[in-house]
Design an enzyme around this catalytic site. Structure first.
Site, PDB file in Angstrom:
ATOM      1  N   ASP A 189       0.869  -1.162   0.000  1.00 20.25           N
ATOM      2  CA  ASP A 189       0.000   0.000   0.000  1.00 20.25           C
ATOM      3  C   ASP A 189       0.919   1.229   0.000  1.00 20.25           C
ATOM      4  OD1 ASP A 189      -2.449   1.594   0.474  1.00 20.25           O
ATOM      5  OD2 ASP A 189      -1.503   1.966   2.420  1.00 20.25           O
ATOM      6  N   ASP A 226      -1.432  -0.598   6.161  1.00 19.46           N
ATOM      7  CA  ASP A 226      -1.591  -0.061   7.514  1.00 19.46           C
ATOM      8  C   ASP A 226      -2.996   0.419   7.825  1.00 19.46           C
ATOM      9  OD1 ASP A 226      -1.601   2.164   5.820  1.00 19.46           O
ATOM     10  OD2 ASP A 226      -0.722   3.459   7.369  1.00 19.46           O
ATOM     11  N   ASP A 233      -7.019  -1.730   3.976  1.00 17.86           N
ATOM     12  CA  ASP A 233      -6.063  -2.764   3.559  1.00 17.86           C
ATOM     13  C   ASP A 233      -6.412  -4.135   4.137  1.00 17.86           C
ATOM     14  OD1 ASP A 233      -4.402  -0.929   2.180  1.00 17.86           O
ATOM     15  OD2 ASP A 233      -3.500  -0.315   4.068  1.00 17.86           O
TER      16      ASP A 233
END
Length: 644
Positions: free
Chosen positions: A346, A539, A543
């Site tokens: 990410d 995080d 996600d």
């Protein structure tokens, strides 16, 4: 590829650490150690006994004292496991007990005692190795807060058990206290050591409005906090869940060895009587010699070194990483890193810092630069947008201004000050823009930067460019992953142009932009089909589905609770360098486990051949067989140290 199923169960926090790690593993109390030492003493005295009867009595005492746990576990565990599994489920201890019993039958009390003594001693060593490996992880459990100072409605302060804390309670935290649970400071100021959570040794400055975490240590200040989480939902509690899971979850190799052990032991028990019967026929041994060789075979064919091949090494590897701030929910996930072909990151908060910073500022009239900056900072103070915080933090003001600001959603900020109308907003809000600003804007956008224009009386006077800058370690980490042959992908909800700009800075192989949160899990599946086993690192809440879908989901330690909850591993210090360390540790673990397996089986084969050839007696067989177990343990213990 078959996708593994994640099991993220809530743990009971009254933890029991007497985990069974296979038949060769024990959990010995201090009393057991003293009893074992008494057995060693009895053996030593027997060596100098004046009469054989006294010596044999002392050897027998040595067997009973040093081998009490071996004999007990040999028979009782076999009986209990057989009842539970509804089929004969013997263990290695049974082999050793029967071998010692056989030696006693033929009158070799000294060899029987030596067998049990060395076998028991080797397993005390294995217990020590496993205990040492666990210590770095289980030390976390000693940090659990036990008391709290609750502020009652009448203002009095009451010391209560930490388990009685409720969400919404007001707590007083004095200097030197342990923070009882997660919450937010409502008054006061202090510096707090958060090493137990983040691994960062430098204390963090905290004041009103800042979050604090249970198990961290307060410094010199005193503050009042409001409890925001139930004790089972704190960041510390989630770390404890990871710790417990890591000790129970074995690598595939360890699991297979554990399942294989009863079948292996059963095979040896079948082969021993056949071996004894065939001895006089095939090898022309006497029945006495054949029985003796059968007892040696029973000893040297035991798979104790094989059983110790994987679990101690796995615990050592997990312990090493825990010390460096990487927590795994189990050996399975660590071992899977060895086969990973693609890693998806990410962008925000993972490859980047997650906080935009000002990179450029330009004004057509440079003489009015400071005046404009003072006005911009004064206007931005009216909003709590992340871009505003970046601007306020970056620029120093010469004059503090009190300006009434009007925030218009989608149109930025508007303000009137000393007869002029000022605007701060996105470029598409303004039609007529100086050519120099327009050219700079296109270049900055190509570099992935966010641009805000500043206008006076409808005329754009300049711009400020901001960028969520890459994590300091990102470039080096991506380069290291490429050298390991791993394909790297950055996933972002930003535009492809913005994503590719960051992608170029960090050097990823591929950028997937404009990805909606619900599309991340689908993208993980797609990348797995295209490249093979995949790691997802993120995080945020958005996600979480992708972390679950990946073969190994890794959360950043300063991420959201749900990301940490569903992930298979956590980078506690938000340090991506530890990702590379974890992958290298996984490869070392795989190599060492296979070294142990091949070595332990090689020793068994050699000893069996030597026994058949008549060049092996029971004491030598015991020493070489248990020596191989010690070699395997020490080889696994190497994983406690990081390679230079």
């Amino acid at each position: 590829m078959t996708q593994h199923k994640h099991q993220h169960e809530t743990c009971n926090h009254n933890h029991d650490h007497n985990h069974d790690h296979g038949s060769c593993g024990h959990n010995h109390s201090k009393n057991a150690v003293w009893i074992f030492l008494a057995g060693v003493l009895a053996f030593a005295i027997a060596l100098f006994a004046p009469q054989k009867l006294i010596a044999n009595g002392l050897f027998l005492a040595s067997i009973i004292l040093s081998g009490e746990h071996v004999i007990t576990e040999g028979f009782l565990d076999t009986i209990n496991s057989t009842k539970k599994n509804r089929k004969f489920t013997p263990n290695i201890h049974l082999l050793m007990t029967l071998a010692a019993l056989g030696a006693i039958i033929i009158g070799d009390f000294q060899e029987a005692a030596l067998l049990i003594l060395i076998f028991a001693g080797a397993h005390f060593l294995e217990d020590y190795v496993e205990g040492k490996s666990k210590r770095d992880i289980t030390n976390l459990l000693n940090l659990n807060p036990t008391q709290a100072r609750r502020i009652n409605e009448d203002g009095t302060v009451e010391v209560i058990d930490a388990s009685l804390i409720k969400v919404g309670d007001l707590l007083q935290v004095l200097n030197g206290d342990q923070v009882p649970t997660d919450g937010v400071i409502i008054s006061g100021y202090s510096s707090i050591n958060e090493a137990s959570i983040t691994g960062e040794s430098i204390p963090s400055e905290k004041s009103k409005g800042d979050s604090v975490f249970g198990s961290t240590l307060n410094g010199d200040g005193t503050f009042t906090m409001k409890v925001t989480k139930d004790s089972s939902e704190t960041v510390y509690a989630k770390i404890v869940q990871l710790v417990n899971a890591s000790q129970d979850n074995l690598t595939p190799a360890a699991s297979k060895i554990k399942k294989l052990e009863p079948s292996y032991v059963s095979l040896v028990l079948i082969l021993v009587p056949i071996f004894i019967i065939l001895g006089p026929t095939i090898f022309s041994w006497t029945w006495s010699e054949s029985f003796y060789r059968g007892m040696v075979f029973l000893t040297v064919a035991s798979p104790c070194a094989l059983a110790a091949s994987a679990v101690p090494a796995t615990l050592a590897a997990i312990s090493n990483l825990a010390r460096q701030g990487v927590l795994f929910k189990g050996g399975t996930y660590l071992s899977m890193l060895n086969d990973i072909k693609v890693i998806a990151f990410d962008k925000t908060g993972t490859l980047t810092a997650g906080k935009p910073v000002v990179t450029d500022a330009y004004f057509i009239n440079e003489d009015k630069r400071q005046e404009f900056l003072d006005i911009i900072v004064a206007m931005e103070k009216a909003t709590n947008h992340p871009l505003a915080n970046a601007i306020i933090t970056h620029f120093n003001v010469s004059t503090v201004m009190d300006i009434d600001v009007n925030t218009v959603v989608g149109h930025g900020l508007n303000a009137d000050y000393e007869g002029h109308h000022y605007q701060i907003g996105k470029p598409d809000m303004f039609e007529s823009v100086d050519e120099s600003i327009q050219e700079s804007k296109e270049k900055l956008a190509h570099d992935g930067k966010t641009i805000v224009y500043f206008a006076e009386d409808g005329v754009v006077q300049g711009y400020i460019a901001l960028l969520d800058v890459p994590n300091a370690a990102s470039k080096d980490v991506v380069d290291a992953l490429k050298k390991l042959g791993i394909h790297t992908v950055m996933i972002t909800g930003d535009s492809k142009q913005t994503g590719e700009a960051i992608g170029r800075l960090v050097g990823v192989d591929e950028v997937r932009g404009n990805v909606l949160p619900e599309q991340k899990a689908e993208l993980v599946e797609s990348l797995r089909r295209e490249h093979g086993p995949i790691v997802m690192i993120g995080d945020g809440i958005n996600d979480a589905p992708a972390l679950v879908k990946a073969d190994v989901g890794i959360a950043m330690g300063q991420g959201t609770d749900i990301a940490i909850d569903v992930a298979d591993a956590v980078l506690m210090r938000n340090d991506l360098n530890n990702l590379v360390k974890a992958i290298k540790q996984s490869k070392r673990l795989d190599r060492i486990v296979w070294e142990n397996i091949f070595f332990s089986m090689f020793v068994v084969v050699v000893l069996v051949i030597m026994n058949i050839m008549g060049t092996m007696d029971l004491p030598l067989g015991v020493v070489m067989h248990e020596g191989s177990t010690i070699v395997v343990l020490l080889n696994g213990l190497r994983l406690l140290k990081s390679p230079k």
